[in-house]
Write a protein that holds these residues in place. Structure first.
Motif, PDB file in Angstrom:
ATOM      1  N   UNK A 182       0.795  -1.210   0.000  1.00 49.50           N
ATOM      2  CA  UNK A 182       0.000   0.000   0.000  1.00 49.50           C
ATOM      3  C   UNK A 182       0.831   1.264   0.000  1.00 49.50           C
ATOM      4  N   UNK A 183       2.173   1.151  -0.131  1.00 45.77           N
ATOM      5  CA  UNK A 183       2.992   2.347  -0.127  1.00 45.77           C
ATOM      6  C   UNK A 183       3.020   2.952  -1.508  1.00 45.77           C
ATOM      7  N   UNK A 184       3.340   4.251  -1.564  1.00 43.39           N
ATOM      8  CA  UNK A 184       3.333   4.950  -2.848  1.00 43.39           C
ATOM      9  C   UNK A 184       4.559   4.601  -3.654  1.00 43.39           C
ATOM     10  N   UNK A 185       5.552   5.499  -3.679  1.00 44.50           N
ATOM     11  CA  UNK A 185       6.736   5.231  -4.465  1.00 44.50           C
ATOM     12  C   UNK A 185       6.607   5.862  -5.819  1.00 44.50           C
ATOM     13  N   UNK A 186       7.694   6.433  -6.329  1.00 46.73           N
ATOM     14  CA  UNK A 186       7.626   7.147  -7.594  1.00 46.73           C
ATOM     15  C   UNK A 186       7.949   6.265  -8.771  1.00 46.73           C
ATOM     16  N   UNK A 187       8.434   5.020  -8.547  1.00 44.76           N
ATOM     17  CA  UNK A 187       8.801   4.176  -9.668  1.00 44.76           C
ATOM     18  C   UNK A 187       8.092   2.851  -9.610  1.00 44.76           C
ATOM     19  N   UNK A 188       7.902   2.263 -10.755  1.00 42.73           N
ATOM     20  CA  UNK A 188       7.359   0.907 -10.895  1.00 42.73           C
ATOM     21  C   UNK A 188       8.177   0.227 -11.995  1.00 42.73           C
ATOM     22  N   UNK A 189       8.760  -0.902 -11.683  1.00 42.33           N
ATOM     23  CA  UNK A 189       9.542  -1.614 -12.688  1.00 42.33           C
ATOM     24  C   UNK A 189      10.732  -0.803 -13.155  1.00 42.33           C
ATOM     25  N   UNK A 190      11.303   0.064 -12.295  1.00 40.98           N
ATOM     26  CA  UNK A 190      12.460   0.866 -12.678  1.00 40.98           C
ATOM     27  C   UNK A 190      12.107   2.147 -13.383  1.00 40.98           C
ATOM     28  N   UNK A 191      10.845   2.443 -13.579  1.00 35.59           N
ATOM     29  CA  UNK A 191      10.435   3.644 -14.296  1.00 35.59           C
ATOM     30  C   UNK A 191       9.825   4.660 -13.343  1.00 35.59           C
ATOM     31  N   UNK A 192      10.045   5.918 -13.644  1.00 35.67           N
ATOM     32  CA  UNK A 192       9.426   6.993 -12.886  1.00 35.67           C
ATOM     33  C   UNK A 192       8.012   7.195 -13.393  1.00 35.67           C
ATOM     34  N   UNK A 193       7.026   7.215 -12.494  1.00 33.00           N
ATOM     35  CA  UNK A 193       5.638   7.424 -12.881  1.00 33.00           C
ATOM     36  C   UNK A 193       5.316   8.906 -12.835  1.00 33.00           C
ATOM     37  N   UNK A 194       5.152   9.492 -14.004  1.00 37.21           N
ATOM     38  CA  UNK A 194       4.820  10.917 -14.099  1.00 37.21           C
ATOM     39  C   UNK A 194       4.262  11.190 -15.481  1.00 37.21           C
ATOM     40  N   UNK A 195       3.318  12.070 -15.555  1.00 37.51           N
ATOM     41  CA  UNK A 195       2.726  12.429 -16.838  1.00 37.51           C
ATOM     42  C   UNK A 195       3.682  13.323 -17.623  1.00 37.51           C
ATOM     43  N   UNK A 196       3.515  13.369 -18.940  1.00 40.10           N
ATOM     44  CA  UNK A 196       4.420  14.183 -19.783  1.00 40.10           C
ATOM     45  C   UNK A 196       4.545  15.632 -19.326  1.00 40.10           C
ATOM     46  N   UNK A 197       3.439  16.333 -18.960  1.00 43.95           N
ATOM     47  CA  UNK A 197       3.611  17.724 -18.524  1.00 43.95           C
ATOM     48  C   UNK A 197       4.463  17.843 -17.261  1.00 43.95           C
ATOM     49  N   UNK A 198       4.338  16.835 -16.367  1.00 41.30           N
ATOM     50  CA  UNK A 198       5.132  16.853 -15.138  1.00 41.30           C
ATOM     51  C   UNK A 198       6.601  16.620 -15.465  1.00 41.30           C
ATOM     52  N   UNK A 199       6.870  15.726 -16.403  1.00 43.59           N
ATOM     53  CA  UNK A 199       8.246  15.458 -16.812  1.00 43.59           C
ATOM     54  C   UNK A 199       8.894  16.714 -17.406  1.00 43.59           C
ATOM     55  N   UNK A 200       8.123  17.418 -18.220  1.00 43.79           N
ATOM     56  CA  UNK A 200       8.649  18.635 -18.848  1.00 43.79           C
ATOM     57  C   UNK A 200       8.939  19.704 -17.792  1.00 43.79           C
ATOM     58  N   UNK A 201       8.005  19.828 -16.809  1.00 45.86           N
ATOM     59  CA  UNK A 201       8.204  20.804 -15.744  1.00 45.86           C
ATOM     60  C   UNK A 201       9.466  20.475 -14.953  1.00 45.86           C
TER      61      UNK A 201
ATOM     62  N   UNK B 293      12.081  18.858 -15.997  1.00 43.29           N
ATOM     63  CA  UNK B 293      13.250  19.146 -16.838  1.00 43.29           C
ATOM     64  C   UNK B 293      13.554  20.637 -16.849  1.00 43.29           C
ATOM     65  N   UNK B 294      12.495  21.451 -16.967  1.00 43.73           N
ATOM     66  CA  UNK B 294      12.687  22.904 -17.002  1.00 43.73           C
ATOM     67  C   UNK B 294      13.244  23.428 -15.683  1.00 43.73           C
ATOM     68  N   UNK B 295      12.820  22.809 -14.549  1.00 44.65           N
ATOM     69  CA  UNK B 295      13.250  23.279 -13.230  1.00 44.65           C
ATOM     70  C   UNK B 295      14.505  22.579 -12.733  1.00 44.65           C
ATOM     71  N   UNK B 296      15.006  21.618 -13.527  1.00 44.89           N
ATOM     72  CA  UNK B 296      16.225  20.920 -13.136  1.00 44.89           C
ATOM     73  C   UNK B 296      16.047  19.956 -11.988  1.00 44.89           C
ATOM     74  N   UNK B 297      14.873  19.339 -11.884  1.00 39.84           N
ATOM     75  CA  UNK B 297      14.584  18.404 -10.798  1.00 39.84           C
ATOM     76  C   UNK B 297      14.710  16.974 -11.309  1.00 39.84           C
ATOM     77  N   UNK B 298      15.451  16.137 -10.584  1.00 41.78           N
ATOM     78  CA  UNK B 298      15.612  14.720 -10.931  1.00 41.78           C
ATOM     79  C   UNK B 298      14.418  13.947 -10.379  1.00 41.78           C
TER      80      UNK B 298
END
Length: 496
Positions: free
Chosen positions: A194-213, A215-220
């Motif tokens: 029941x825990x969250x976690x940002x990755x599943x199967x080695x991948x970061x779960x985020x929508x394209x607009x979040x990924x772009x944001x 990248x623009x803000x320099x956040x890993x």
């Protein structure tokens, strides 16, 4: 029939009255069930009522996309149906009886097996998963999670419906995919604990607009813990990380001596949604839009109570539910004929006077306050009005009131007397100019024919929109209602 055409997704339909979402209360079918055309398959609670939704096709339930307690937007797929199960098996994962988190990964063929029913408007792509065959990117159940956390009810046990994962359709990748392939993620593949976690199967779960944001803000993104559905990273998570504020995994805490006694563990939070959310919005809008005035009148209703007893004793009324509310409703309907302006609404540069009365009756239900109405109640006989009131109350208590039954009200009665309350200052339902509160009927000392005697007494409270109804009109209307209740038989003879 090909797999492309036989497996169809059924979207949450437009339930009318401007409703944009609904909460799944109960699934009436499960994966593997054979269903008929128009068979009820799911009970959904909207902001106005709980309704059963029938199947659009006959066939076999292939997958269920959302569990009970989940809020789903109109137009979102909720179930997949095999419309020709006799044609043989389809290449989709079998989930019946599989434990949550152990569902098989869909094959490339199964990803292409589901035909998405057309909907109005574009739907934002879901979370990016691993690259699928053919240079296409798989998404979570076709559309991805909502931007707000899904709301779920605790279940007693067993596999939740959301674990009955559907084959996920494929969509063109909105951005270049990662070079290393990874398995497609289904809702059941979330952390079993029941825990969250940002990755599943080695991948970061985020929508394209979040990924772009990010990248623009320099956040890993790989360094963040998501606060969104399935542990996905949201825009807020990225912005917090960019500003240096504590992340969802590092909550800001303040030490307090009283924390042990008055902490969050002794608080209960109830999501505001469905009927309660709509009621709150309507009441706030009405309270700060229409200038309310409330007047009160205390009435000796002893004769009315005796009239009800005589009515109940008549042979043709013995199977009818007869209550004081029946006489109050009749009094309101007759008073409206004498003062039509009370049954009107404010429309900016004009007042709309209704020549019909859709009489609303406020009803307290397990899901909150609702106000269904009796259509064109002024045309009903007393017996028809009694039957309509009985049906309205029983339907409301069963949670089966439809949105149509709660729309178009013109004048409302709220029976606060059933709770032992003398009266109140009710807030107008939006679009109406008057609402009557009917208080408890009590035996009280009352001056009758020059002597103090025990009499049956009640108090009425009339709230009205002062833009339409001035003090004189409101007083005359309330006085007429009181006169009828003081002596119903005399009023009927004089007014009809």
């Amino acid at each position: 029939m090909s797999g492309m055409s036989r497996i169809k997704e059924f979207n949450l339909p437009d339930l009318g009255e401007g409703l944009t979402e609904g909460e799944i209360l109960t699934w009436l079918v499960k994966v593997g069930d054979t269903i008929e055309l128009n068979q009820p398959i799911v009970e959904v609670e909207t902001a106005k009522a709980a309704v059963e939704i029938p199947a659009k096709w006959a066939g076999k339930v292939q997958a269920i996309f959302h569990g009970e307690g989940t809020t789903v937007e109109v137009g979102t797929p909720i179930i997949a149906i095999d419309t020709d199960p006799g044609a043989g098996p389809v290449d989709t994962p079998s989930t019946t009886g599989a434990p949550a988190g152990d569902l098989p990964t869909p094959s490339a063929a199964s990803l292409a097996a589901v035909e998405v029913a057309p909907t109005e408007g574009a739907v934002e792509p879901g979370l990016i998963g691993g690259p699928a065959p053919g240079g296409r990117t798989a998404v979570l159940v076709g559309y991805g999670p909502r931007t707000t956390a899904a709301k779920r009810r605790p279940r007693k046990g067993g596999v939740p419906p959301q674990a009955q994962a559907a084959p996920a359709p494929v969509q063109p990748a909105p951005e270049p995919v990662r070079p290393a392939p990874a398995p497609v993620v289904t809702p059941a593949a979330s952390d079993r604990n029941g825990h969250g976690g940002a990755t599943r199967g080695g991948l970061v779960l985020a929508k394209p607009p979040v990924r772009k944001l990010a990248k623009d803000l320099g956040v890993d993104l790989s360094t963040l813990t998501g606060s969104g559905p399935l542990g996905s990273i949201t825009r807020e998570d990225v912005q917090r990380a960019a500003s240096g504020a504590p992340t969802a995994a590092e909550p800001l805490t303040v030490a307090s001596p009283a924390a042990a006694s008055f902490g969050a563990d002794r608080e209960r939070r109830i999501p505001v949604k469905g009927v309660r959310k709509l009621t709150a919005e309507n009441m706030s809008r009405s309270a700060f839009t229409a200038p309310h005035v409330t007047e009160f009148l205390t009435v000796d209703v002893t004769r009315a109570m005796k009239a009800l007893d005589r009515l109940r004793s008549r042979r043709e009324w013995r199977d009818v539910r007869v209550s004081p509310l029946l006489l109050v409703a009749k009094a309101v309907l007759l008073a409206v004929k004498r003062h039509p302006m009370v049954n009107s609404s404010w429309a900016g540069d004009e007042i709309v006077v209704k020549e019909y009365v859709n009489l609303g009756i406020a009803a307290a239900t397990e899901r909150g306050l609702i106000v269904p109405n009796i259509k064109d109640a002024g045309r009903l006989t007393l017996r028809e009005l009694a039957d309509a009131l009985t049906d309205l109350v029983q339907t409301a208590k069963a949670g089966k009131t439809s949105p149509a039954d709660m729309s178009g009200g013109t004048l409302t009665i709220t029976n606060v007397g059933v709770f032992g309350v003398d009266t109140g200052t009710p807030i107008l339902p939006p679009g109406e100019s008057a609402i009557l509160a009917f208080g408890a009927v009590r035996e009280m000392p009352w001056v009758h024919k020059g002597k103090v005697r025990p009499r049956q007494v009640t108090t009425l409270g009339l709230s009205f929109d002062h833009r339409i109804i001035d003090g004189e009109l409101g007083s005359k209307f309330l006085r007429d209602v009181g006169d009828f209740l003081a002596d119903p038989e005399a009023a009927l003879l004089a007014w009809t």
